[in-house]
Design a protein around this motif. Structure first.
Motif, PDB file in Angstrom:
ATOM      1  N   LEU A  12       0.825  -1.205   0.000  1.00 38.61           N
ATOM      2  CA  LEU A  12       0.000   0.000   0.000  1.00 38.61           C
ATOM      3  C   LEU A  12       0.863   1.260   0.000  1.00 38.61           C
ATOM      4  O   LEU A  12       0.511   2.265  -0.632  1.00 38.61           O
ATOM      5  N   GLY A  13       1.986   1.205   0.703  1.00 39.33           N
ATOM      6  CA  GLY A  13       2.881   2.359   0.724  1.00 39.33           C
ATOM      7  C   GLY A  13       3.432   2.675  -0.654  1.00 39.33           C
ATOM      8  O   GLY A  13       3.495   3.846  -1.056  1.00 39.33           O
ATOM      9  N   ASN A  14       3.803   1.650  -1.394  1.00 43.40           N
ATOM     10  CA  ASN A  14       4.305   1.882  -2.753  1.00 43.40           C
ATOM     11  C   ASN A  14       3.203   2.382  -3.683  1.00 43.40           C
ATOM     12  O   ASN A  14       3.454   3.222  -4.557  1.00 43.40           O
ATOM     13  N   LEU A  15       1.976   1.880  -3.488  1.00 42.20           N
ATOM     14  CA  LEU A  15       0.863   2.394  -4.285  1.00 42.20           C
ATOM     15  C   LEU A  15       0.603   3.867  -3.971  1.00 42.20           C
ATOM     16  O   LEU A  15       0.314   4.669  -4.876  1.00 42.20           O
ATOM     17  N   ALA A  16       0.701   4.235  -2.690  1.00 40.96           N
ATOM     18  CA  ALA A  16       0.516   5.643  -2.317  1.00 40.96           C
ATOM     19  C   ALA A  16       1.608   6.513  -2.940  1.00 40.96           C
ATOM     20  O   ALA A  16       1.347   7.630  -3.412  1.00 40.96           O
ATOM     21  N   LEU A  17       2.839   6.006  -2.967  1.00 44.53           N
ATOM     22  CA  LEU A  17       3.931   6.756  -3.596  1.00 44.53           C
ATOM     23  C   LEU A  17       3.707   6.892  -5.097  1.00 44.53           C
ATOM     24  O   LEU A  17       4.021   7.931  -5.687  1.00 44.53           O
ATOM     25  N   CYS A  18       3.153   5.857  -5.729  1.00 39.55           N
ATOM     26  CA  CYS A  18       2.840   5.953  -7.157  1.00 39.55           C
ATOM     27  C   CYS A  18       1.845   7.088  -7.407  1.00 39.55           C
ATOM     28  O   CYS A  18       1.974   7.851  -8.369  1.00 39.55           O
ATOM     29  N   THR A  38       8.567   6.068 -11.387  1.00 43.54           N
ATOM     30  CA  THR A  38       7.171   5.721 -11.150  1.00 43.54           C
ATOM     31  C   THR A  38       6.895   4.269 -11.526  1.00 43.54           C
ATOM     32  O   THR A  38       6.210   3.541 -10.793  1.00 43.54           O
ATOM     33  N   ILE A  39       7.402   3.834 -12.668  1.00 36.21           N
ATOM     34  CA  ILE A  39       7.231   2.435 -13.082  1.00 36.21           C
ATOM     35  C   ILE A  39       7.889   1.501 -12.068  1.00 36.21           C
ATOM     36  O   ILE A  39       7.354   0.429 -11.733  1.00 36.21           O
TER      37      ILE A  39
END
Length: 388
Positions: A12-18, A38-39
């Motif tokens: 979830l943290g990486n999705l939020a950063l995306c 981003t990728i």
């Protein structure tokens, strides 16, 4: 927090950063480094989600583990590539993709041989190496870097080593090391992944903003066309030499330069050609200078040259050499070969000078050169200097 919850937090943290990266400079065109970053975060989010589904029994291990770790390897490798791209190394893709393919192949082989021990060793060591590659990219700017960059380098290196340490200890000390059990090391490793996610994401955004601010500060002092100091930047360079002129020592010279009849270049060939000519004239002038000399663009086609520790006679020689170089240069533009000349006014800084009196004296010499037929160098002592 158990390991499964930590894996979900990483996903979830990486999705939020995306999402944050998507809206960062939303109205501006994204750079290649930011797009790659981003990728990379999307790949890491996908990898952690696959491993989370494995932990919940949604996906079988033979699917979730190889696919999840392959996505993680790709994500961290691409993150390293984005950082190398930002550091100016644009040819990172071919070696990165080759090493990534080798890493995924090695991991799959280890997984086929030993689903538990050897797989953990390979995964930790490969991810640790990828994070160290990210750290190495950040470290390229260490010498002139900010405290933020240096902190990110040191913190990322420490956390990357902690990730790799799990694999090394599992290989070398399967039963653990003293009070440090494998379970505790796994928890530390998961925490390191979480901190690397935060440091990598927000650190990248902060460094990008820091770089933009530094560029804005540079452009306030530098002429964007010729990449030499503008009027403000030149006066900043001049100020300490004005102060030093009040003390005994070697003189410092100032030369004003004006390109003769430059308007005909713009009128005949257009402003793009005029801009190209200005850039090439600056290159011609800089070839005649020492590293300590400073050329600046005052306004339009008028330039100023600061010659530290140079007397008026030596400055006349420098100006004459520069005048001859400009006159001899055939400057190529898209529409024609352009030849032009320049006039020079030379003086030295006096103890009683202010910037106003100094430039008045140099400008009087420059005007005398132009009135005397242009394409010549005139010494201030030989020109009529108007009273302030």
């Amino acid at each position: 927090m158990d390991i499964t919850t930590m894996v979900l937090a990483l996903a979830l943290g990486n999705l939020a950063l995306c999402a944050a990266l998507f809206f960062f400079d939303y109205e501006q065109r994204k750079s290649a480094a930011l797009s790659t970053f981003t990728i990379a975060r999307q790949c890491q989010a996908a990898g952690w989600l696959l491993l989370y589904f494995r932990g919940n029994g949604v996906l079988p291990d033979p699917v979730s583990i190889p696919a999840g770790y392959a996505a993680l390897f790709a994500g961290v490798a691409l993150e390293a590539g984005a950082l190398w791209e930002a550091a100016g190394y644009v040819r990172w893709r071919r070696p990165t993709y080759a090493l990534l393919t080798l890493a995924i192949g090695t991991y799959l082989a280890c997984y086929a041989i030993d689903e538990m021990g050897l797989r953990v060793v390979a995964g930790a060591l490969i991810l640790g190496a990828c994070y160290l590659a990210c750290t190495a990219a950040l470290a390229t700017g260490w010498r002139g870097g900010s405290m933020l960059r240096r902190f990110l380098v040191l913190a990322s290196a420490l956390l990357a080593l902690l990730v790799a340490a799990r694999g090394a200890l599992v290989l070398l000390m399967p039963e653990g090391w003293g009070w440090l059990s494998n379970g505790m090391l796994q928890a530390f490793s998961s925490g390191a992944f979480y901190l690397l996610m935060l440091l990598g994401g927000f650190g990248y955004l902060l460094l990008s903003r820091e770089q933009v601010q530094a560029e804005l500060a540079r452009l306030a002092l530098v002429d964007p066309l010729t990449d030499v100091p503008n009027r403000r930047g030149f006066f900043d360079k001049l100020a300490p030499w004005l102060a030093l002129a009040r003390r005994p020592g070697q003189p410092t010279a100032l030369v004003l330069i004006d390109l003769d009849q430059f308007k005909r270049v713009n009128d005949s060939y257009g402003h793009p050609a005029g801009d190209a000519v200005l850039r090439q004239v600056v290159e011609v002038c800089q070839k005649q200078l020492r590293d300590s000399d400073q050329l600046g663009r005052m306004v339009g086609v008028e330039f100023a040259l600061l010659l530290p520790r140079t007397g008026e006679a030596e400055a006349m020689l420098v100006a004459e050499r520069m005048r001859a170089a400009i006159a001899a240069a055939a400057i190529k533009t898209e529409r024609a070969m352009v030849s032009l000349t320049a006039s020079f006014g030379v003086t030295t800084i006096r103890a009683e000078d202010s910037s106003v009196s100094l430039f008045q004296r140099a400008d009087a010499a420059l005007q005398a050169a132009k009135q005397g037929g242009r394409n010549q160098v005139v010494q201030a002592s030989a020109a009529a200097v108007p009273l302030s």
